[in-house]
Write a protein that holds these residues in place. Structure first.
Motif, short mmCIF file in Angstrom:
data_model
loop_
_atom_site.label_atom_id
_atom_site.label_comp_id
_atom_site.label_asym_id
_atom_site.label_seq_id
_atom_site.Cartn_x
_atom_site.Cartn_y
_atom_site.Cartn_z
N PRO A 18 -0.01 -7.53 -4.35
CA PRO A 18 -0.46 -7.89 -3.00
C PRO A 18 -0.57 -9.40 -2.82
N GLY A 19 -1.09 -10.08 -3.83
CA GLY A 19 -1.22 -11.54 -3.75
C GLY A 19 0.12 -12.22 -3.66
N ALA A 20 1.15 -11.57 -4.22
CA ALA A 20 2.51 -12.15 -4.19
C ALA A 20 3.22 -11.76 -2.90
N GLY A 21 2.56 -10.96 -2.05
CA GLY A 21 3.15 -10.57 -0.77
C GLY A 21 4.12 -9.41 -0.88
N LEU A 22 4.07 -8.67 -1.96
CA LEU A 22 4.99 -7.52 -2.11
C LEU A 22 4.20 -6.21 -2.04
N ASP A 23 4.88 -5.16 -1.60
CA ASP A 23 4.17 -3.88 -1.39
C ASP A 23 4.44 -2.91 -2.52
N VAL A 24 3.36 -2.34 -3.01
CA VAL A 24 3.48 -1.28 -4.01
C VAL A 24 2.98 0.00 -3.35
N TYR A 25 3.78 1.05 -3.43
CA TYR A 25 3.35 2.32 -2.81
C TYR A 25 3.41 3.44 -3.86
N PRO A 26 2.54 4.44 -3.70
CA PRO A 26 2.48 5.49 -4.74
C PRO A 26 3.75 6.30 -4.80
N ALA A 27 4.18 6.61 -6.01
CA ALA A 27 5.32 7.52 -6.18
C ALA A 27 4.81 8.93 -5.94
#
Ligand SMILES: Cc1cc2nc3c(=O)[nH]c(=O)nc-3n(C[C@H](O)[C@H](O)[C@H](O)COP(=O)(O)OP(=O)(O)OC[C@H]3O[C@@H](n4cnc5c(N)ncnc54)[C@H](O)[C@@H]3O)c2cc1C
Length: 466
Positions: free
Chosen positions: A99-108
């Protein structure tokens, strides 16, 4: 590893005066040099920078990320050619930085589907498969508690019947990149829980590249020699000149280390060379097919296995990230032999495999395609480590510093998160903490995550059957 004498080292470096000097990083005299800009190297560099010391990363390839690589050009959308699954995102150090890097992680999505011939497994059949997986995990755990290590194949229950090939693929080539006979039961049993996953929308490799931004880095700079003869410094011979540092962190893969491409003088102790052999990399490759209009009728990020009849099998991740792309992953000996036959053979296998499972000519539906060949990738030489029988303690052997100022890091140098980006990251932080101690900087190395019982590991909750 070929031994090299001090004399041949001097001869080898004599001609380097004419080589192009180090560029914008101005890093010819860093405090700590890091070999490799993969997850371990990036983590180490960030930690050293945070401690106020000068680091430089020397990377052989012309890009960062190592075995965690996102390509955005081949298919016009981000595609992970290496690591894709972000395991245990709640405790994964890389996921936490997204999140701090501005990228989105979403649950598999949880769970997987099982194909039996040309139909999906019925609920009971899927339950039998998952129950057998739990039983096999437990059998490997039990075997790992025995006096002597055995292979996972030796530990497996003998009554798996026609589920055996599917289970062997799941636990061996899919999970570890090797066939079960080549994997230590102790190493397998020690690996930490990895059954909750996430994906990065922009790609796992893109996330790592973002985390490397601003770090002092020299690309296209392979290191050929680490000279640790000096009492207070280490000299590195690179394709672009020589560098002296107080300490060095080596993150090259165990296969690169065993290949002799990176030499050490004096020679590395035999126990560390043997450790590289015992922690050799397995084979794991990805065949990517563009399949417009969802001809398989699957959902986004749907994971599927088949009730295979033999080792010629694969996993399928469909509609990856919502795109028209299918990942067909192969591994172990079958995957290694297939990859050695080249991209065309790999694509042909993937197409025929899907056609066999779905009964429609998938070949007609395929747009672009691409296949990875990590065993031939010169600065990786394989996918990820899995210990041979008796090889688990080798992970600790690689944690030992060499001549007090050369520290090893990388996925193989982690006892429980081996084979993962998160493990590589933590090992890089640990090596950085050890190197910083030479400067009187003491920080707490990251704790190894608690190892959850393995019995539940692969038993993702079954998905509804269509
Ligand atoms: C196909 C595939 C799928 C995978 N799937 C997953 C997954 O879903 N989830 C997961 O967590 N992990 C996965 N992995 C494993 C994960 O990618 C690795 O564990 C991790 O990226 C290793 O990081 P590392 O820093 O240890 O090594 P690397 O990424 O190999 O980094 C080492 C770096 O050192 C450089 N180097 C080597 N020798 C030299 C030299 N002499 N001089 C200078 N530079 C040098 C290399 O070019 C490289 O950039 C997968 C791997 C593969 C191949």
């Amino acid at each position: 590893m070929t031994p090299i004498s001090r004399r041949s080292f001097l001869a080898a470096t004599a001609g380097l005066a004419a080589a192009p000097a180090f560029g914008q990083s101005g890093g010819s005299n860093p405090d700590i040099a890091i070999i490799g800009a993969g997850a371990a190297g990036i983590a180490a560099a960030r930690r050293i920078a945070a401690a106020g010391k000068r680091a430089i990363i020397l990377e052989a390839a012309d890009r960062v990320g190592g075995r965690c690589l996102t390509d955005a050009r081949k298919f016009g959308v981000p595609v992970d050619l290496g690591a894709h699954w972000i395991h245990m995102p709640d405790i994964n150090p890389v996921a936490k930085l997204a999140p701090g890097a501005g990228l989105d992680v979403y649950p598999a999505p949880r769970g997987q589907r099982l194909r039996i011939g040309r139909r999906y497994a019925r609920e009971g059949e899927l339950e039998d498969f998952l129950a057998a997986l739990v039983r096999c995990n437990r059998a490997i755990q039990d075997a790992a508690r025995g006096k002597a290590d055995v292979s996972c194949a030796q530990a497996m229950p003998k009554d798996l019947g026609d589920l055996q090939p599917a289970i062997e693929f799941f636990l061996g080539p899919f999970g570890c990149g090797k066939d079960l006979k080549d994997i230590s039961a102790v190493d397998f049993a020690k690996s930490a829980e990895r059954d909750i996953d996430a994906f990065c929308r922009q790609g796992f490799g893109a996330l790592l590249a973002k985390l490397a931004e601003g770090l002092p880095l020299e690309l296209s700079t392979p290191v050929s020699l680490v000279d640790a003869f000096g009492r207070s410094a280490v000299e590195l011979v690179t394709a672009r000149g020589r560098i002296t540092a107080r300490a060095v962190i080596v993150t090259a893969s165990t296969n690169v280390l065993a290949s002799g491409k990176l030499k050490f003088t004096p020679d590395l102790p035999k126990r560390q060379l043997d450790a590289c052999d015992r922690l050799s990399l397995g084979s794991y490759d990805r065949i990517i097919l563009e399949l417009p209009d969802n001809p398989l009728g699957l959902e986004r990020d749907d994971l599927l296995f088949e009730k295979a009849e033999n080792e010629r099998t694969a996993s399928l991740l469909a509609n990856v990230g919502g795109a028209n792309l299918a990942f067909i992953d192969v591994g172990g000996k079958f995957g290694r032999d297939l990859a050695a036959r080249g991209e065309r053979a790999m694509t042909a296998f993937a197409t025929e495999w899907l056609t066999g499972l779905y009964g429609t000519d998938i070949g007609k539906a395929v747009g672009k395609s691409h296949a990875t060949q990590w065993n031939a990738s010169p600065w990786a030489l394989g996918a990820f480590s899995a210990a041979a029988v008796g090889g688990q303690p080798s992970r600790r052997v690689l944690m030992e510093p060499f001549r007090d100022r050369v520290f090893f890091a990388g996925e193989a140098v982690h006892e429980t998160l081996w084979g993962t980006v998160g493990g590589a990251w933590e090992s890089g932080e640990r090596a950085a903490a050890a190197a910083l101690r030479l400067f009187g900087i003491v920080s707490k190395p990251p704790e190894q995550p608690k190892v959850a019982p393995q019995v539940q590991r692969p038993a993702r909750a079954p998905r509804p059957v269509r």
